[in-house]
Design an enzyme around this catalytic site. Structure first.
Site, PDB file in Angstrom:
ATOM      1  CB  VAL A  61      -0.910  -0.005   1.242  1.00 18.97           C
ATOM      2  CG1 VAL A  61      -1.921  -1.054   1.047  1.00 18.97           C
ATOM      3  CG2 VAL A  61      -0.213  -0.039   2.508  1.00 18.97           C
ATOM      4  CE1 TYR A  62       3.977   1.328   4.119  1.00 18.94           C
ATOM      5  CE2 TYR A  62       6.227   0.979   3.852  1.00 18.94           C
ATOM      6  CZ  TYR A  62       5.121   0.950   4.535  1.00 18.94           C
ATOM      7  OH  TYR A  62       5.324   1.047   5.883  1.00 18.94           O
ATOM      8  CB  SER A  63       3.566   5.530  -3.204  1.00 18.05           C
ATOM      9  OG  SER A  63       3.821   6.542  -2.452  1.00 18.05           O
TER      10      SER A  63
END
Length: 341
Positions: A61-63
């Site tokens: 889900v990071y960026s």
């Protein structure tokens, strides 16, 4: 760089690891953290490897997957020199009812996508990013065990679990002979010591290594926030404070005052002292540090290679202490249940 065993496993990891939450900068939350591109990420990784830091932590889900993709590009040609840690569980696809959680369906599809973004055949440490109360623990653990046996994952961990979530999972793994979790990626800092109440004793008892996230208290222990001074213009706090753990301002200032005093004694920076304090806590295997640029990274790397004195640790312990929630405060009144720290 000092190395430590990751919990009760044979894997040694550096005392400091590098978090890639600043890679990509997509969205309000991650945009407030940073927007590191491939070229800058490669340079930061060069600095890390030169310092002996070879563990890099990410998440799907990071960026929106960009962080993993940038990490994968930045380590091309040197995969054998790094350890990759990543996570999944939180919603990745808003339009897919199965695009979230720890079901067999989601995990199998997610891991394959992560391997592709990371340009690798295996993940050294895979961690569930949160506990999925809708999926049976047995389904999740059997799936993860299959992925370990298939060679796609080497070690397993969790993140943001409560103590009973983790203990139930360990008991189920032991019952069926499935791969055990060896890591717990948890929030822990001088202004967030809840980890000590339940998860640290569990880690000591069950051989679970702490992988510490946000060790500077969501940017509050950078040395930029002090009593009577305006908040810095560039910070993780603006635009993202709703995501961070709440902290009483007077308590924060009390801790920063203590850090300032020790900074004068040691000649070290406030962040270096806050990180060094964590490195001396039980169960801590590695601390995930982040950096927007080379200067911040080099500053954080200065947290290793020395130790606070016991007297300085005691000052910080006292300044940051809070009364634990029930039943933990009550348990500590019984001499047969001493605090782990």
């Amino acid at each position: 760089m000092e190395t430590r065993y990751l919990g009760n496993s044979g894997l040694r990891v550096p005392a400091l690891s590098f978090g890639t939450g600043t890679f990509g900068g997509k969205g309000q939350l991650f945009g407030s953290w940073g927007n590191t591109d491939v070229a800058e990420a490669s340079r930061l990784i060069d600095i890390c490897l030169d310092a002996g830091l070879n563990l890099f932590d990410s998440a799907d889900v990071y960026s929106g997957g960009m962080a993993e993709s940038i990490l994968g590009e930045a380590i091309k040609g040197r995969r054998d020199k790094v350890l990759i840690s990543t996570k999944a569980t939180f919603r990745f696809d808003e339009n897919d009812p199965n695009g979230v959680g720890s079901s067999r369906f989601h995990l199998l599809r997610t891991i394959d996508a992560q391997l592709k973004r990371l340009s690798t055949d295996y993940i050294d440490l895979f961690q569930l990013h949160g506990f999925d109360a809708k999926t049976p623990v047995e389904e999740t653990l059997r799936t993860l065990d299959d992925l370990v046996r298939a060679g796609k994952i080497r070690y397993l961990g969790v993140s943001n679990f409560s103590g009973w979530h983790l203990m139930k999972s360990l008991a189920v793994a032991d019952r069926y002979g499935w791969t055990r979790y060896v890591a717990n990626q948890a929030y822990y800092s001088l202004i967030g010591r809840d980890y000590e109440w339940e998860q640290m004793p569990l880690g000591l008892d069950q051989g679970i290594g702490g992988v510490i996230w946000s060790p500077l208290g969501w940017g509050r222990l950078t040395g930029k926030i002090r009593r009577g001074q305006p908040r810095p213009e560039v910070s993780r706090l603006p635009g993202s404070s709703d995501f961070g753990p709440p902290v009483d301002e007077e308590r924060l200032y009390h801790v920063v005052d203590a850090l300032d005093r020790i900074a004068e004694e040691t000649g070290k920076t406030v962040p270096q002292i806050a990180l060094n304090w964590l490195l001396q806590r039980p169960t801590v295997s590695t601390i995930v540090i982040g950096a927007r640029n080379e200067e911040q990274l080099k500053q954080n790397l200065g947290a290793v290679g020395w130790n606070l004195t016991p007297e300085q640790v005691a000052v910080l312990d006292e300044a940051s202490a809070v009364t634990p929630a029930y039943p933990y405060w009550h348990q500590r009144t019984f001499e047969r249940n001493p605090s782990p720290v």
